[in-house]
Design a protein around this motif. Sequence first.
Motif, short mmCIF file in Angstrom:
data_model
loop_
_atom_site.label_atom_id
_atom_site.label_comp_id
_atom_site.label_asym_id
_atom_site.label_seq_id
_atom_site.Cartn_x
_atom_site.Cartn_y
_atom_site.Cartn_z
N ILE A 185 0.93 -1.19 -0.05
CA ILE A 185 0.06 -0.08 -0.12
C ILE A 185 0.81 1.35 0.08
CG2 ILE A 185 -1.71 1.42 1.47
CD1 ILE A 185 -3.09 -1.19 2.24
N ALA A 186 1.89 1.39 0.87
CA ALA A 186 2.99 2.50 0.77
C ALA A 186 3.42 2.80 -0.76
CB ALA A 186 3.93 2.02 1.89
N ARG A 189 0.65 4.01 -2.78
CA ARG A 189 0.02 5.22 -2.43
C ARG A 189 0.91 6.39 -2.90
NH1 ARG A 189 -0.67 4.53 2.84
NH2 ARG A 189 1.64 5.17 3.22
N GLU A 190 2.25 6.07 -3.06
CA GLU A 190 3.33 6.93 -3.49
C GLU A 190 3.12 7.09 -5.06
OE1 GLU A 190 5.44 8.77 -2.18
OE2 GLU A 190 6.43 7.86 -0.57
N GLU A 192 0.02 6.64 -6.87
CA GLU A 192 -1.35 7.40 -6.79
C GLU A 192 -0.92 9.17 -6.73
OE1 GLU A 192 -4.74 4.08 -5.53
OE2 GLU A 192 -3.62 5.56 -4.09
N ARG A 193 -0.23 9.36 -5.78
CA ARG A 193 0.22 10.61 -5.49
C ARG A 193 1.18 11.33 -6.53
NH1 ARG A 193 0.19 10.25 1.34
NH2 ARG A 193 -2.14 9.71 1.42
N SER A 266 3.40 -4.50 -4.92
CA SER A 266 3.02 -3.04 -5.29
C SER A 266 3.40 -2.88 -6.70
CB SER A 266 3.88 -2.09 -4.36
OG SER A 266 5.14 -2.19 -4.83
N THR A 271 -4.10 0.43 -7.83
CA THR A 271 -4.59 1.00 -6.77
C THR A 271 -4.39 0.32 -5.23
OG1 THR A 271 -6.47 -0.22 -6.86
CG2 THR A 271 -6.23 1.62 -8.24
N GLN A 272 -4.72 1.19 -4.46
CA GLN A 272 -4.58 0.35 -2.94
C GLN A 272 -5.51 -0.52 -2.66
OE1 GLN A 272 -3.84 3.39 0.52
NE2 GLN A 272 -3.98 5.16 -1.26
#
Length: 359
Positions: A185-186, A189-190, A192-193, A266, A271-272
């Motif tokens: 997820i980490a 998330r990076e 996605e942002r 990952s 997506t998460q």
Amino acid sequence: MLRRLLAIAGKEVRQLKRDRLTFGMIIGVPLLQILLFGYAIDLDVRNVNAAVADHANTSLSRQVVAAAEASQIVTVTRSAAGPEALEALLDAGEIDAGIYIPHDFERRLIDADRPAGQLLINGSDPTVEGIVRRLSSMPLPGQQQPSKLFEARTYYNPEGRSPVNIVPALIGVILHLTMVLFTAIAIVRERERGNLELLITTPVKSAELMLGKIIPYVLIGLIQVSLILWVSQALFQVPIRGNIIDLYLASVVFILAALALGLLVSTLAKTQFQATQLTIFTFLPSILLSGFMFPFEGMPRIAQWIGEIIPLTHFVRLSRGILVRGADLGELHTEVWPLLAFFGVFLVLATLRFNKRLD
């Protein structure tokens, strides 16, 4: 209203068609579960690894050993010099049962007040212990009625308490779920942002980025291990028979393997939510084929082969060996090298896929 409902439902179906990973999970998860529970999981334990110390070395003693193997409860894989050698093999985790036949075996058979031999059993797995104990009352060759042939002696968990068996393996289960999930997820998330694209423009190499991402989680994993050990002592009185440093070293190696698997996950997820799905997909076979819930010896041979390429399988043996049997890391080195190999392979694959996706 019906038109609007159908429009929304149609839009969701089209979205599922585009989301191939989720669509694959819809088919893959139930198939995986039915195959694992229907084929790979077998509670009828057979062919438990055993060693024999036959000091009598007579025709009857050999017939007794042959009868024990014919029962399919044990498979005699080696011979030992005596009870001390059998105990050493139990401590090292190389066998789960030891059969000791003394030199006066046939004379003991005449005396109904004492058993003729001794059965040494690994009690860290209650299911295996219960199955092997049946040998203590098996009939002699040529007899129909069972007799008190062996005195059964249970090692490591003579009271048969479930927490002694479950809690050490539960350390690995918790670490696998949290480490894989947190890391996957980490990274997603990076992505996605948009932070990963920014990092690529820096001099940081892909391998350095991957290693830098997992270092903080190693410390988090060790904190979790400490918390589990404290609770197991305070609430369940689970003994710590081995060196606690050995347990932490084994935990570090397993945490690294789990984090590398999370990095690989990952690179597959966009997506998460997909990262969570893939984590669960890897978690199911790990918890079912590692020997945590079901006896490893009871699984079909092909399921055991699959279990050997699951990192959790090796950590379950390490944690139970250190905490329950009091073995040291040197005796369990054959379980450490596979974890190091998993870490290397997963990290290389994750780094290669990371380059491929973000070049």
